[in-house]
Design an enzyme around this catalytic site. Structure first.
Site, mmCIF file in Angstrom:
data_model
loop_
_atom_site.group_PDB
_atom_site.id
_atom_site.type_symbol
_atom_site.label_atom_id
_atom_site.label_comp_id
_atom_site.label_asym_id
_atom_site.label_seq_id
_atom_site.Cartn_x
_atom_site.Cartn_y
_atom_site.Cartn_z
ATOM 1 N N ARG A 58 -27.688 19.262 -13.536
ATOM 2 C CA ARG A 58 -26.294 18.823 -13.543
ATOM 3 C C ARG A 58 -25.410 19.624 -12.598
ATOM 4 N NH1 ARG A 58 -28.259 17.428 -18.380
ATOM 5 N NH2 ARG A 58 -29.462 19.261 -17.969
ATOM 6 N N THR A 59 -25.460 20.950 -12.722
ATOM 7 C CA THR A 59 -24.504 21.776 -11.979
ATOM 8 C C THR A 59 -24.713 21.632 -10.477
ATOM 9 O OG1 THR A 59 -24.518 23.293 -13.844
ATOM 10 C CG2 THR A 59 -23.517 24.089 -11.835
ATOM 11 N N LYS A 86 -40.207 35.928 -0.094
ATOM 12 C CA LYS A 86 -40.877 36.971 0.690
ATOM 13 C C LYS A 86 -40.296 38.342 0.389
ATOM 14 C CE LYS A 86 -41.644 33.774 4.544
ATOM 15 N NZ LYS A 86 -41.237 33.477 5.927
ATOM 16 N N ARG A 108 -25.773 30.378 -8.178
ATOM 17 C CA ARG A 108 -26.285 30.591 -9.546
ATOM 18 C C ARG A 108 -27.368 31.640 -9.464
ATOM 19 N NH1 ARG A 108 -28.128 26.162 -13.931
ATOM 20 N NH2 ARG A 108 -25.880 26.200 -14.220
ATOM 21 N N HIS A 136 -19.831 31.142 -16.666
ATOM 22 C CA HIS A 136 -20.145 29.844 -16.052
ATOM 23 C C HIS A 136 -18.805 29.087 -16.040
ATOM 24 C CE1 HIS A 136 -22.075 26.265 -14.852
ATOM 25 N NE2 HIS A 136 -23.005 26.129 -15.774
HETATM 26 C C1 NCD Z 1 -26.104 25.668 -18.903
HETATM 27 C C2 NCD Z 1 -26.399 26.860 -18.040
HETATM 28 O O1 NCD Z 1 -27.150 26.771 -17.082
HETATM 29 O O2 NCD Z 1 -25.814 27.884 -18.330
HETATM 30 N N1 NCD Z 1 -26.396 24.450 -18.322
HETATM 31 C C3 NCD Z 1 -25.487 23.874 -17.486
HETATM 32 O O3 NCD Z 1 -25.041 24.456 -16.530
HETATM 33 N N2 NCD Z 1 -25.083 22.639 -17.797
HETATM 34 C C4 NCD Z 1 -26.610 25.807 -20.272
HETATM 35 C C5 NCD Z 1 -28.088 25.951 -20.489
HETATM 36 O O4 NCD Z 1 -28.866 26.168 -19.571
HETATM 37 O O5 NCD Z 1 -28.464 25.849 -21.658
#
Ligand code: NCD
Length: 319
Positions: A58-59, A86, A108, A136
């Site tokens: 999703r993100t 590497k 991320r 987040h």
């Molecule tokens: C979350 C995350 O990656 O922190 N997912 C997301 O971004 N929608 C929550 C999760 O991984 O459970």
């Protein structure tokens, strides 16, 4: 409209008025995204690089779509095939990319604090797409937009956040945001999944789910983050579902019009019953995904405006 940030690293540094400004702009992008010509020029000429050192569906998809709909040149760095494999360090990778003059860097990373560190080394706007169990921010903002649209306000609500709080950056960013906007936040988890020191955030803590859900306006479920667990935190998934999984019986303790949220990905039958997740009268999980694109468009638009202003000032100083 005021949004005085250079980066979006967390909810912590945001003023409530900046949160409201971002959500108001997101509303405009919700409209744009529902129209047939989903295009604006807010990021025209800018380069956006997405660096995901952890799995994401999703993100990452929503940041990519958000950038493209605003006219940016978007590049997804494929970490699996990059020099990271590497042995290159995060900072070296960031400096390499920085030399290509990106304007927006979406990152991320599995380590808490890694994105803040990176932001100090580059000269573009950095957006945190999730760092370890720290923050987040765009998830909390999209959750806030979903709540505001469904409940008609973002204050004086009772919000229950349930499940694996200890490992969750989603819970952390949400409780900071909801607290800033003057809501009552309840955290519901078994003691093994409740982080130490949560009381300082001014929320109520429950290990009994029924009691915690009593009269809630919003029920936010979290995934059991097994990838961050290095021991036995729960007796079994079956037992966990029995005590902390959201089913219709437990949900009946919340307000009759309570909404059910989940950031995804979901483990059906572990933290949430599939029937609840699919119940369009209660679950707003698909709306959360929709709001995610709009919120990321707004965040990148506001940061790009600040970046342009800052660069203009620097150019005038040099002239
Ligand atoms: C979350 C995350 O990656 O922190 N997912 C997301 O971004 N929608 C929550 C999760 O991984 O459970």
């Amino acid at each position: 409209m005021s949004f005085n940030q250079r980066h979006l690293l967390g909810i912590e540094p945001l003023h409530p008025s900046e949160i409201t400004a971002l959500l108001d702009l997101s509303e405009r992008y919700v409209e744009l995204n529902r129209s047939s010509a989903k295009h604006a020029e807010a990021l025209a000429g800018l380069t956006q690089i997405n660096m995901f050192f952890e799995a994401s569906t999703r993100t990452q998809a929503s940041f990519e779509l958000a950038g493209k709909r605003l006219g940016a040149d978007v590049m997804n760095m494929s970490v699996a095939h990059s020099s990271v494999k590497k042995g290159e360090t995060l900072i070296d990778t960031a400096l390499t990319l920085n030399a290509m003059h990106p304007d927006l860097l979406v990152v991320r990373h599995p380590s808490s604090g890694a994105v803040n560190l990176l932001a100090e080394k580059v000269n573009c706007a950095v957006l945190n797409a999730g760092d370890g169990r720290h923050e987040h921010p765009t998830q909390a903002l999209l959750d806030a937009l979903t709540i505001r649209r469904k409940k008609g306000r973002l204050h004086r609500l009772v919000v229950a956040i349930c499940g694996d709080i200890a490992h969750s950056r989603v819970a952390r960013s949400n409780l900071i945001l909801l607290g800033k906007m003057e809501n009552r936040v309840r955290l519901i988890a078994p003691p093994t999944l409740m982080p130490a020191g949560v009381a300082e955030f001014g929320c109520e803590v429950f290990d009994d789910m029924q009691a915690g859900l009593e009269g809630a306006d919003v029920v936010m479920m979290l995934r059991l983050q097994k990838e961050r667990m290095d021991g036995a935190f729960i007796p079994s998934e079956r037992e966990f579902f029995h005590r902390y999984g959201l089913d219709s019986e437990k949900l009946s303790r919340a307000k009759p019009d309570a909404i059910v949220m989940h950031p995804g990905p979901m483990n059906r039958g572990v933290e949430i019953d599939g029937l609840i997740a699919d119940d369009i009268n209660r679950s707003v999980i698909q709306e959360q995904v929709e709001m995610g694109v709009a919120v990321r468009m707004a965040a990148m638009d506001l940061l790009a405006q600040n970046l342009r202003r800052e660069r203009l000032k620097a150019a005038l100083r040099e002239a």
